[in-house]
Design a protein around this motif. Structure first.
Motif, PDB file in Angstrom:
ATOM      1  N   GLY A   1       0.983  -1.253   0.035  1.00  0.00           N
ATOM      2  CA  GLY A   1       0.207   0.074   0.138  1.00  0.00           C
ATOM      3  C   GLY A   1       0.830   1.363  -0.112  1.00  0.00           C
ATOM      4  N   GLN A   2       2.071   1.027  -0.306  1.00  0.00           N
ATOM      5  CA  GLN A   2       2.999   2.265  -0.413  1.00  0.00           C
ATOM      6  C   GLN A   2       3.877   2.484  -1.538  1.00  0.00           C
ATOM      7  OE1 GLN A   2       3.157   4.536   2.243  1.00  0.00           O
ATOM      8  NE2 GLN A   2       1.384   3.244   3.426  1.00  0.00           N
TER       9      GLN A   2
ATOM     10  N   LYS B   1       2.276   0.439  -4.707  1.00  0.00           N
ATOM     11  CA  LYS B   1       0.988   1.033  -4.622  1.00  0.00           C
ATOM     12  C   LYS B   1       0.650   1.774  -5.863  1.00  0.00           C
ATOM     13  CE  LYS B   1      -2.003   4.263  -2.501  1.00  0.00           C
ATOM     14  NZ  LYS B   1      -2.245   5.622  -1.179  1.00  0.00           N
TER      15      LYS B   1
END
Length: 248
Positions: free
Chosen positions: A19-20, A24
């Motif tokens: 998620g980064q 992401k």
């Protein structure tokens, strides 16, 4: 789109990583799809055990074949890709990972990573499910999760348009066979520490030559083993001789 499945007993470890940053961005651009699978859910016993004692005795527990076999099959069915997936087993016995392997894997449609824990894997997993056994270095980790994260990051950043400019990764260390040249940014003079004049000259031919020479020099100083398999030009051979004389 590249389909990436991760088989793990600790799926929570991957949520922050996927998620980064670049990973992401790759998902948002639909360059990569991540699927985290807790292979304990595929265990065929009421206690959902995925390991057992090794035949012949010995310390530790061994991952059973059944949950891994069935989890991999499920991932294959859901991906619906045109060719079989690469199934990567994270293992200290595997081939040592490098940039060339990252570039090879970046061309795949579907990769399944198998992250083990405990003493090891039932050998039938290696023989009948896995296509690649990979180690990220000559050391032992608690499990394969951190190794999988390293490989996934190094592969996904090579996918088209993920970094914005294709040339962003072409000059990375190891991509050319040499370590990357030094970088500088503003200010040109920081507390008396100045940027090399050539970089502010505006002469791109000289800048390219400086970067090539510095890349070779850094490799000679830090990773001379890389030069053993590198096809040097005549100009680079002269530079190498110059570095060797300076070292004496």
């Amino acid at each position: 789109m590249m389909n990436i499945d991760v088989l793990t007993l600790f799926p929570e470890m991957f949520h922050g990583v996927f998620g980064q940053s670049i990973l992401k961005k790759a998902a948002e651009q639909q360059a990569a799809r991540y699927n985290i699978v807790n292979f304990r859910e595929f265990a065929d016993n009421k206690h959902q055990t995925v390991d057992d004692y090794p035949y012949g005795g010995g310390a530790g527990m061994v991952l059973k074949p059944q949950p891994i076999f069935d989890a991999v099959k499920s991932c294959q069915e859901h991906a619906k890709t045109t060719k079989p997936p690469r199934v990567v087993l994270l293992c200290p016995q595997g081939e040592r990972y490098n940039q060339k392997k990252a570039e090879e894997l970046s061309k795949e449609e579907h990769i399944i990573f198998v992250c083990g824990h405990y003493e090891g894997y039932d050998e039938r997993i290696r023989q009948h499910v896995v296509t690649d056994e990979i180690s990220i270095g000559d050391f032992v980790l608690t499990g394969g999760e951190l190794g999988a994260m390293v490989i996934i990051d190094s592969v996904v950043r090579l996918l088209p348009n993920v970094l914005g400019k294709e040339e962003s990764h072409l000059q990375d260390s190891f991509s050319t066979g040499l370590l990357e040249h030094p970088h500088y940014t503003r200010p040109a003079d920081f507390r008396g520490l100045k940027v090399p004049d050539v970089l502010t000259s505006g002469n791109h031919r000289l800048i390219d030559e400086w970067r090539e020479k510095e890349s070779l020099k850094r490799t000679f100083e830090r990773r001379p083993d890389l030069l053993e398999a590198f096809d040097l030009t005549e100009k680079q051979k002269k530079w190498l001789l110059e570095f060797e004389n300076q070292k004496k």
